[in-house]
Design an enzyme around this catalytic site. Structure first.
Site, PDB file in Angstrom:
ATOM      1  CD  GLU A 179      -2.660  -0.620   2.773  1.00  0.00           C
ATOM      2  OE1 GLU A 179      -3.474   0.333   2.827  1.00  0.00           O
ATOM      3  OE2 GLU A 179      -2.390  -1.336   3.745  1.00  0.00           O
ATOM      4  CG  ASP A 201      -4.013   6.821   8.686  1.00  0.00           C
ATOM      5  OD1 ASP A 201      -4.191   5.614   8.441  1.00  0.00           O
ATOM      6  OD2 ASP A 201      -3.895   7.690   7.801  1.00  0.00           O
TER       7      ASP A 201
END
Length: 260
Positions: free
Chosen positions: A52, A63
């Site tokens: 990724e 995140d």
């Protein structure tokens, strides 16, 4: 490429007789593009299957603090979407044995132009995209464009989803399903207990797509616990911490240890 990615992952499990595939993650531009190139080289040579490439965004809601800090620093250093796209093209050409995907947030696609971004993603050799803040109900055009372009549209299962919801999501995804191992953001420790096993069993029943498990996977023991329950482990925060502490040269041995 969406169906192609699914077939290739299944073939890798069979052909290599691998017990578990591995997808790694990095934030483009952190700590630098030069470091990104070295980290990707080490990941590729250690045998990862997918990588990724996260395009930084200022409000990355999925995140945890480590990736958030990396994204903020990358942006402060002047990284651009164009620089991320160019790195993706360079790496996909340099390491054809690895399947690269962009991970980012929908604002990036909206600003760039959804169709233009996805077409560029295909043209530079990446196989799909991961957009965690775009649920399928809000992204029919995105999903249709991915399908038209042959890109894998990676969708998410979560532990709070009903069985019916899992089936609905799976019917619209392609390539593989990203199974979020627990509630919350990335980087926190995940408990590998019976509740996780039951959740992954529900995920398996909901789809024939390969299952990738992420959020809190950080050790060889974590990866081993997923064998027989999923197809691919996702390593993100752990490698960023490793680069911060020991530099890019530490990534190769770490990945090799996970796959041993």
């Amino acid at each position: 490429m969406g169906n192609d990615l699914e077939r290739e992952l299944q073939q890798r499990l069979q052909r290599k007789q691998k017990k578990m595939l591995l997808m790694t993650h990095l934030v483009v531009g952190y700590p630098s593009l030069a470091a990104n190139r070295e980290v990707i080289r080490q990941m590729a040579e250690a045998g990862v299957d997918c990588i990724e490439l996260q395009i930084p965004f200022s409000e990355s809601i999925a995140d945890g603090p480590v990736i958030l800090k990396a994204s903020q620093q990358s942006l402060e250093q002047g990284i651009t979407v164009e620089a991320c796209l160019r790195l993706g093209q360079e790496m996909a050409a340099a390491f054809p044995q690895v399947r690269f995907l962009f991970m980012t947030y929908y604002n990036i696609l909206f600003k760039y132009g959804e169709t233009a971004f996805l077409r560029r993603t295909r043209d530079i050799g990446l196989c799909g995209a991961i957009i965690p803040d775009l649920p399928p109900e809000e992204g029919p055009a995105y999903l249709a464009t991915c399908k038209d372009l042959g890109l894998a549209s990676i969708l998410f299962f979560t532990p709070t989803s009903s069985d019916e919801r899992l089936r609905q999501v799976a019917a619209q995804g392609a390539g593989f399903i990203y199974c979020v191992a627990r509630r919350g953001v990335t980087g926190q420790q995940t408990s590998f207990d019976h509740s996780l096993e039951r959740y992954l069993a529900r995920c398996r029943q909901a789809t024939t797509l390969p299952l990738a498990v992420g959020f809190g996977i950080s050790s060889r023991e974590d990866v081993a616990m997923l064998v027989g329950k999923a197809d691919m482990a996702v390593i993100g925060t752990a490698t960023i911490k490793l680069v911060d502490a020991q530099g890019p040269a530490a990534v190769g041995p770490f990945i090799a240890g996970l796959l041993a």
